[in-house]
Structures are given as C-alpha cells and as structure tokens.
Design an enzyme around this catalytic site. Structure first.
Site, PDB file in Angstrom:
ATOM      1  N   LYS A 130      -8.214  -6.943   3.242  1.00  0.00           N
ATOM      2  CA  LYS A 130      -7.832  -8.318   3.563  1.00  0.00           C
ATOM      3  C   LYS A 130      -6.368  -8.393   3.984  1.00  0.00           C
ATOM      4  CE  LYS A 130      -5.259  -9.127  -0.197  1.00  0.00           C
ATOM      5  NZ  LYS A 130      -3.905  -9.704  -0.255  1.00  0.00           N
TER       6      LYS A 130
ATOM      7  N   THR B 235      -4.916 -15.197   1.750  1.00  0.00           N
ATOM      8  CA  THR B 235      -3.803 -14.531   2.424  1.00  0.00           C
ATOM      9  C   THR B 235      -3.755 -14.800   3.924  1.00  0.00           C
ATOM     10  OG1 THR B 235      -5.150 -12.520   2.524  1.00  0.00           O
ATOM     11  CG2 THR B 235      -3.574 -12.680   0.744  1.00  0.00           C
TER      12      THR B 235
END
Length: 321
Positions: free
Chosen positions: A186, A243
């Site tokens: 990620k 994020t």
C-alpha cells in the site's frame, strides 16, 4: 508482562504513549543518547509527537539491556535497517516474543520483517503489527484498529490481548504473508496516489489508481500464498485507503512532491520508495504484472518523468476488469 519498544520514531513513540496510557509498563529505546536524555527530562518527544507527553510508566533508555527478560519486544525500526539491527542486537532479543512494526520489503533480500526475524532467531515465531494508523492519531488517543499477524494463533491471541487498549483495537490473523504484503504494497500505491494529486490529475484518477493498485497488491499477495480476505481487511484495503487519501502519510507526501516536481526532505523515511524497487524485482521473478509499482520504481530512480509514467499507464492494452 511488560513491553519494550525499540525505536523512538513517530510510530514507536505513539505506541509507547498508547500502551502506557493503557496501564502497561513500557520501555522505549532509542539509539540517540541525547534524545533519550531530552525525553527523560521533558517527558516528550517533540520532534516526532509534538504536544503529547509520555505516561509515567514509560521508561526511556539508550541501553538495549534495559528492555527486561520477560518483555514483549516491538521492533519499530525502518524496514531497510531491520536486518542490520537484529544482527547487532541479536543476543538481547533472543528468547523474547518479537513483533515487527515496519511496513515494507527489504530491498537486499526481498523479504518482510517476519522472515528476517525468523532467520535471525531460529525456532522463534515472530509476529507483525500493521494496519491503518497514523502515529499522531494513536498518540492522541483517537480510536484505531490494527492487525496482529502471527502463524502461532495461541501466541497471537496472547499478543492481541496484551497490545489492545480501550482506544487501540487489535484484530488477529495467522496470515502473516497477507498482512505483511498489504502493509508493504500500500505504501507503493500511496506514492502513486500522491503523484496523481501532485500533478493535478484529479480525484477521479486517484480513485482509479487506488482500485487498480489494489488489484496489483492482491495478485502478488495471492501468488505468494496470502489469503484474499486479509488483503480486503485492515492491513490491506484499510491501510491503502488511509495512506492514499491523507497528507499525514509520508508516502503520499513524497508522491505529492514527485508530482509537483519539488524537493522532498530526504531525512524522512519513505518505506514505499525502496519497497517499489523490491516488489518490482519480486513480481518479475513471479511473472506477475505490476505496472503501477513499476512506474513508481522508475519515478523514484528518476528514470522517467511524471508525464511519461501517466502516458505509459493510460496506453496499456484495453482488457476486462
């Protein structure tokens, strides 16, 4: 039982604060003796977690020997430094419950933190703590949910109980591979999302990139033995959403700088930059296409510009979703 946190960066300090507020005796280790002296005097780590004090039951030290024989050890050490760290401090860590907190893939070996710890400590069953979390939120006592992955479910249950607080909710899984890869990959997609926004390409483009990025994450993780539900959980999709949508993320901010063509503070650890290179190598060995990760790796190395990267992604052959 106590907890020792090795690494007084933002995340390590935040965990010390959260666990200390939950009543746990905590030892927070930092290699910088001057920082330790300052934290001991002010009861704060202003450079990392400004405005939040350390609870009274958090002890700060620069001596590894102070972590205690029965402590659960959380290694809040940057991924690219973890191998060297455990080689240096191995005797002090042997025989303890070890929990890796770094999100990334080691560039030199292509391994995650659990594999590195297993090699360093044969017979141990290390765990990893990961999931959608910003250090500032944890330190301020805002509700946060994390994933604790451990192949030994009995040990995982004990660690889950120990590391949970009224505002820090820990879920557990035995799928270490899925949890590690979700947390690592990620970061790469978050850099790409930052590039998209920094280059002014818009929120629709970011949504598309996040979706296709999640597909890349899942392809590689499943090929390496992970479970699909892990990638769809906190340590995968949950962390990806966080994020890719907040400038609290260092990886996202790094991508913003790349997209805008402005300098970024090189002193800031950006795990996704090294992970992009590591995962591109890993995907190549597995014969798996990861075009977004490959573009991020090329951008980080300055082999291509933002315009070239976007053009390469948008002109790929059309196919079914």
């Amino acid at each position: 039982m106590s907890v020792a946190i090795l690494g007084a960066g933002a995340f390590g300090t935040a965990l010390a604060i959260a666990l200390g507020q939950g009543g746990m005796p905590v030892t927070l280790w930092a290699r910088n003796a001057d920082l330790v002296a300052q934290m001991a005097r002010t009861r704060r780590n202003e450079g990392r977690i400004p405005g939040v004090g350390l609870p009274d039951n958090v002890t700060v030290t620069a001596e590894i020997a102070d972590i205690g024989n029965d402590a659960t050890v959380l290694l809040s050490v940057p991924m690219q430094q973890l191998s060297a760290f455990v080689r240096l401090h191995g005797p002090a860590l042997a025989g303890k419950a070890l929990v890796g907190c770094a999100k990334g893939i080691d560039l030199a070996s292509g391994r995650g933190s659990v594999a590195i710890l297993r090699e360093a400590f044969p017979g141990a069953e290390p765990a990893i703590l990961t999931g959608p979390s910003f250090a500032a939120d944890i330190a301020r006592g805002l509700p946060t949910a994390l994933t604790l992955a451990c192949a030994d479910d009995g040990l995982g249950a004990r660690l889950q109980e120990q590391l949970s607080t009224p505002v820090l909710r820990v879920y557990r899984t035995t799928d270490v591979t899925g949890a590690e890869l979700g947390g690592a990959l990620k970061n790469v997609i978050a850099i790409a999302a930052g590039v998209v926004i920094g280059a002014g390409l818009g929120d629709s483009a970011r949504a598309a990139l996040m979706t296709r990025g999640f597909a890349e994450m899942t392809r590689l993780a499943l090929a390496l033995g992970a479970q699909a539900e892990t990638l769809a959980g906190l340590s995968g999709l949950g962390d990806l959403v966080l994020t890719c949508t907040s400038d609290q993320s260092r990886n996202f901010r790094y991508g913003l700088a790349l997209g805008r063509g402005v300098p970024f503070d090189e002193r800031t650890t950006v795990e996704g930059a090294a992970t992009a290179k590591a995962v591109t190598n890993l995907a190549g060995k597995q014969g798996i296409e990861m075009p977004i990760a490959a573009m991020v790796a090329a951008l980080v190395d300055r082999r291509i510009g933002v315009g070239e990267a976007m053009a390469a992604l948008m002109t790929r052959p059309l196919k079914k979703e």
